[in-house]
Design an enzyme around this catalytic site. Sequence first.
Site, short mmCIF file in Angstrom:
data_model
loop_
_atom_site.label_atom_id
_atom_site.label_comp_id
_atom_site.label_asym_id
_atom_site.label_seq_id
_atom_site.Cartn_x
_atom_site.Cartn_y
_atom_site.Cartn_z
N GLY A 1 2.00 -0.02 -15.94
CA GLY A 1 3.22 0.11 -15.03
C GLY A 1 3.39 1.44 -14.27
O GLY A 1 4.47 1.84 -13.93
N ASN B 1 2.60 1.57 -11.04
CA ASN B 1 3.22 0.97 -9.75
C ASN B 1 4.80 1.08 -9.87
O ASN B 1 5.48 1.29 -9.20
CB ASN B 1 2.51 -0.02 -9.32
N HIS C 1 -2.64 -5.83 -4.77
CA HIS C 1 -3.93 -6.03 -5.43
C HIS C 1 -4.78 -4.93 -4.93
O HIS C 1 -4.93 -4.43 -3.86
CB HIS C 1 -4.51 -7.37 -4.87
C1 GAR Z 1 -2.77 -2.41 -10.11
O1 GAR Z 1 -4.35 -1.79 -9.69
C2 GAR Z 1 -2.84 -3.63 -9.34
O2 GAR Z 1 -3.15 -3.63 -8.03
C3 GAR Z 1 -3.27 -4.62 -10.27
O3 GAR Z 1 -3.17 -4.31 -11.46
C4 GAR Z 1 -2.88 -2.68 -11.67
C5 GAR Z 1 -1.66 -2.45 -12.27
O4 GAR Z 1 -1.65 -1.20 -12.62
N1 GAR Z 1 -3.09 -6.14 -10.01
C6 GAR Z 1 -3.98 -6.92 -9.75
O5 GAR Z 1 -5.14 -6.80 -10.18
C7 GAR Z 1 -3.53 -8.10 -9.37
N2 GAR Z 1 -4.68 -9.34 -9.29
P1 GAR Z 1 -0.12 -0.43 -13.09
O6 GAR Z 1 0.22 -1.33 -14.19
O7 GAR Z 1 -0.46 0.93 -13.65
O8 GAR Z 1 0.82 -0.35 -11.91
#
Ligand code: GAR
Length: 189
Positions: free
Chosen positions: A12, A14, A106
């Site tokens: 989480g 982001n 992504h």
């Molecule tokens: C992020 O790097 C996002 O781009 C990726 O998951 C991560 C979540 O990180 N999403 C994907 O790979 C979608 N296909 P977070 O939970 O620390 O935000």
Amino acid sequence: MAKLAVFASGSGTNFQAIAEAAAPTRHSIACLVTDKKDAYALRRAEKLGIPSHIISYKGKSREQAEEEILAVLAPHKIDYIALAGFMRLLTPRLIDAYPSRIINIHPALLPKYPGTHGIRESYESGDRQLGITIHYVDYGLDSGPVILQQSFTRNGTESIAEIETRIHNLEHIWYPKVMLDLMDAVRQN
Ligand code: GAR
């Protein structure tokens, strides 16, 4: 004022970056939705004072789980959904309920390396240009019209951890900015 729901399955970071960027604005994060009861994003939501909803997909079809998601979202009257590491493919049921209102991030330069291993596959590709994509969600896997891509050139000596940090840093700058710009453009009735 526009209202956003953020969907996350994991850490989480982001979600937190968007929530912190939105805090001083007129927009609000109405809720966090997660499919994982142990997602660290839940703890972030608690600290940020943002309500959260845990919708398990276990033993359900995706459509059934999405009916539950739609039910918890309805009272929040949200304008946008930001997928932030939500590791589930959405069905047309949910996508069509929020047309052009669901955004995904992504960690690769789509259409390259879609799916759940975008960072590792980018890293192992040998590509010099790596980066991130923010896009509207359609029925495909990490497909849909691109809103923004940001890239950087690697020198080839970085570890995967260093590349991951650079990608996450880009995400934390650009995802909040894109979501706030979209919310700024929401017409008030
Ligand atoms: C992020 O790097 C996002 O781009 C990726 O998951 C991560 C979540 O990180 N999403 C994907 O790979 C979608 N296909 P977070 O939970 O620390 O935000």
